[in-house]
Motif scaffolding. Structure first.
Motif, PDB file in Angstrom:
ATOM      1  N   GLN A 185       0.848  -1.254   0.066  1.00 39.93           N
ATOM      2  CA  GLN A 185       0.057  -0.088   0.033  1.00 39.93           C
ATOM      3  C   GLN A 185       0.806   1.006   0.025  1.00 39.93           C
ATOM      4  OE1 GLN A 185      -2.379  -0.737   3.503  1.00 39.93           O
ATOM      5  NE2 GLN A 185      -3.929  -1.933   2.515  1.00 39.93           N
ATOM      6  N   CYS A 186       0.702   2.080  -0.925  1.00 45.51           N
ATOM      7  CA  CYS A 186       1.624   3.122  -1.264  1.00 45.51           C
ATOM      8  C   CYS A 186       0.902   4.629  -0.729  1.00 45.51           C
ATOM      9  CB  CYS A 186       2.287   3.085  -2.587  1.00 45.51           C
ATOM     10  SG  CYS A 186       2.878   1.742  -3.116  1.00 45.51           S
ATOM     11  N   ASN A 203      -9.221   7.592  -8.644  1.00 44.49           N
ATOM     12  CA  ASN A 203      -8.246   8.587  -8.370  1.00 44.49           C
ATOM     13  C   ASN A 203      -7.041   7.929  -7.780  1.00 44.49           C
ATOM     14  OD1 ASN A 203      -7.327  11.259  -8.962  1.00 44.49           O
ATOM     15  ND2 ASN A 203      -7.233  11.599  -6.729  1.00 44.49           N
ATOM     16  N   GLN A 204      -6.694   6.554  -7.949  1.00 48.08           N
ATOM     17  CA  GLN A 204      -5.743   5.615  -7.635  1.00 48.08           C
ATOM     18  C   GLN A 204      -5.078   5.024  -8.638  1.00 48.08           C
ATOM     19  OE1 GLN A 204      -5.333   4.787  -3.729  1.00 48.08           O
ATOM     20  NE2 GLN A 204      -6.077   7.076  -4.203  1.00 48.08           N
ATOM     21  N   GLU A 205      -3.844   4.356  -8.551  1.00 49.39           N
ATOM     22  CA  GLU A 205      -3.552   3.319  -9.440  1.00 49.39           C
ATOM     23  C   GLU A 205      -3.226   2.225  -9.040  1.00 49.39           C
ATOM     24  OE1 GLU A 205      -0.064   5.599 -10.694  1.00 49.39           O
ATOM     25  OE2 GLU A 205       1.241   4.766  -9.411  1.00 49.39           O
ATOM     26  N   PHE A 206      -3.240   0.874  -9.713  1.00 52.09           N
ATOM     27  CA  PHE A 206      -3.012  -0.456  -9.392  1.00 52.09           C
ATOM     28  C   PHE A 206      -1.980  -0.945 -10.250  1.00 52.09           C
ATOM     29  CE2 PHE A 206      -3.545  -4.916  -9.696  1.00 52.09           C
ATOM     30  CZ  PHE A 206      -3.872  -5.195  -8.470  1.00 52.09           C
ATOM     31  N   THR A 207      -0.838  -1.469  -9.706  1.00 54.80           N
ATOM     32  CA  THR A 207       0.371  -1.808 -10.312  1.00 54.80           C
ATOM     33  C   THR A 207       0.789  -3.346  -9.875  1.00 54.80           C
ATOM     34  OG1 THR A 207       1.193   0.295 -10.598  1.00 54.80           O
ATOM     35  CG2 THR A 207       2.725  -1.608 -10.669  1.00 54.80           C
ATOM     36  N   THR A 209      -1.200  -0.584  -4.662  1.00 55.15           N
ATOM     37  CA  THR A 209      -1.964   0.239  -4.823  1.00 55.15           C
ATOM     38  C   THR A 209      -1.652   1.621  -4.118  1.00 55.15           C
ATOM     39  OG1 THR A 209      -3.248  -0.527  -2.882  1.00 55.15           O
ATOM     40  CG2 THR A 209      -3.895  -1.588  -4.872  1.00 55.15           C
ATOM     41  N   GLY A 210      -2.104   2.672  -4.598  1.00 51.81           N
ATOM     42  CA  GLY A 210      -1.839   3.915  -3.996  1.00 51.81           C
ATOM     43  C   GLY A 210      -2.389   5.337  -4.885  1.00 51.81           C
ATOM     44  N   PRO A 211      -1.984   6.324  -4.300  1.00 47.61           N
ATOM     45  CA  PRO A 211      -2.459   7.450  -5.352  1.00 47.61           C
ATOM     46  C   PRO A 211      -1.433   7.553  -6.806  1.00 47.61           C
ATOM     47  CG  PRO A 211      -1.907   8.287  -2.872  1.00 47.61           C
ATOM     48  CD  PRO A 211      -1.534   6.908  -3.210  1.00 47.61           C
ATOM     49  N   ILE A 212      -2.114   8.460  -7.499  1.00 47.24           N
ATOM     50  CA  ILE A 212      -1.567   8.284  -9.042  1.00 47.24           C
ATOM     51  C   ILE A 212      -0.155   8.734  -8.789  1.00 47.24           C
ATOM     52  CG2 ILE A 212      -1.444   9.481 -11.135  1.00 47.24           C
ATOM     53  CD1 ILE A 212      -3.956   7.838 -10.619  1.00 47.24           C
TER      54      ILE A 212
END
Length: 458
Positions: A36-37, A144-148, A449-452
């Motif tokens: 979790q970022c 409004n998040q990104e998943f990597t 996962t975390g903010p853009i």
């Protein structure tokens, strides 16, 4: 998705409880670390686990070991009707590695395609990410998040699909809404997606035995009267020859059991409650045949990172979803998504409602995605919370040609949107894939996962 493993079943109680839990095999969820970022790129590792979908599990009579389901047939004496079957039969624990070819190591999950277990041959699998309590699904809102994540799918040939996606399942697997479901998310219940699959053996806490018919081309699968529908965000459907990212939406806002026209089967495809086609961005289909594949810009012969950003109109976690962006990272290099190269279309490189409308118009496809609310509806599903799914499967219905070949096969391959990948239209036969690529494995790792902008180094 089309699961292909027979279940085995438990013995029966006179008291009508329902969808029991077996005790013959201990259920121990494989551990999986995720990150979790936060803004600035600081990431914290947290311990989670994965659980096998109930459709793959041994289903037997309560208190015994007689199968309630064998091959693609229910035992009529144990399962004469939906509620009696749920009372008589129990889902048991899983031998993840020995029977199903599912293993974890640190932050990596490996899904092997074919596994010869001690009692049967397993084909494919589907798992869900569990929350910290190890008994309910992790629920994520990616607005409004990104998943990597990293993926190694170098051994997946034409016809296979190593998929990572989100669906709007209940956090508890449906046990709260349907008290006859005693197994819940701890045993992988409650699956749904926009295809409204009829092959799910238990829906809404009842066995899907009504009108059940074994598949004519899959000895381990069948379909019942009911389907199970919900919103679906396909972040990654792929093999070494092609990939697609596809939001699908529905008119319902949670897991919903369907029947008849609502399921959108056959000729009713565009009359159901879900958008089965979705709005896909497949680089090959969008005109760039040099972007993804062995030795290409994104080289599928080795591991790489997939970044998906869910942009909202006002850059908040409550605004309307307005864009889905895709980036890749490989060998330390950030790779921008390919751009559309289709006559009559602008050079889109992300999924927006404008892109979807232009694509549907140019390809001559029915635009149920727009009719059902488009990206805003997808965003609403995320705001409610969605469950992470990871799977490996082959396609007994369409041989995966919709992902990696020319589809429909009776259309002109030169027509816009028909060519979706380099695989031959004769490829993807399940009998061939299962015999020739049994050891194929997809590895998903380093999930963040975390903010853009927080989950990868630009």
């Amino acid at each position: 998705m089309f699961p292909t493993l027979a279940l085995v079943s438990l013995s029966f109680l006179a008291i009508a409880y329902g969808q029991q839990v077996g005790t013959l095999t201990a259920e121990t969820h494989p551990k999986l670390s995720v990150s979790q970022c936060s803004s600035g790129g600081s990431c914290t590792t947290v311990q989670r686990s994965v659980v096998l979908d109930s459709n793959w599990r041994w289903l037997h009579d309560v208190g015994g070991s007689t199968n309630c389901y064998t091959g693609n047939t229910w035992d009529d004496s144990l399962c004469p009707d939906p509620t009696t079957c749920a009372a008589n039969c129990a889902l048991d624990g899983a031998d993840y590695s020995g029977t199903y070819g599912i293993t974890t190591s640190g932050n990596a999950l490996s899904l092997k395609f074919v596994t010869q277990g001690p009692y049967s041959k397993n084909i494919g699998s589907r798992v869900y990410l569990l929350s910290e309590d190890d008994s309910t699904y992790e629920i994520l809102n990616l607005k409004n998040q990104e998943f990597t994540f990293d993926v190694d799918m170098s051994t997946l040939p034409c016809g296979l699909n190593g998929a990572l996606y989100f669906v709007e399942m209940d956090k508890d697997g449906g046990s709260g809404r349907f008290p006859t479901n005693k197994a819940g998310s701890k045993y992988g219940t409650g699956y749904c997606d926009t295809q409204c699959p009829h092959d799910i053996k238990f829906i809404n806490g009842e066995a899907n035995v009504l009108d059940w018919a074994g598949s004519s081309n899959d000895p381990n699968a069948g379909s019942g009267h009911y389907g199970t529908c919900c919103n679906e965000m396909d972040i990654w459907e792929a093999n070494s020859m092609g990939a697609a990212v596809t939001p699908h939406v529905c008119t319902v806002t949670s897991q919903t059991r369907c029947e008849g026209t609502d399921c959108g089967d056959g000729d009713d495809r565009y009359d159901g409650i879900c958008d089965k086609d979705g709005c896909d961005f497949n680089s090959w289909r969008m005109g760039d045949q040099t972007f993804l594949g062995p030795g290409k810009t994104v080289d599928t012969s080795s591991k790489f990172t997939v970044v998906t950003q869910f942009i909202t109109a006002d850059n908040t976690t409550t605004g309307d979803l307005s864009e889905i962006r895709r980036l890749y990272v490989q060998n330390g290099k950030v790779i921008a998504n390919s751009k559309t190269q289709i006559a009559g279309m602008d050079a889109f490189d992300s999924i927006t409602d404008d892109f979807c409308n232009a694509q549907k118009t140019t390809f001559g496809d029915t635009n149920t995605f727009e009719q059902m609310g488009g990206l805003a509806t997808m965003g609403d599903a995320f705001e409610k919370g969605m469950v992470l799914v990871m799977s490996i499967w082959d396609d007994h219905e369409a041989k995966m040609l919709w992902l990696d070949s020319d589809y429909p096969t009776d259309a002109d391959p030169s027509a816009p949107g028909v060519s979706r990948g380099p695989c031959a239209t004769t490829s993807g036969e399940p009998t061939d894939v299962e015999s020739q690529s049994a050891s194929a494995t997809v590895i998903f790792s380093n999930i963040k996962t975390g903010p853009i902008g927080s989950t990868f180094a630009s």
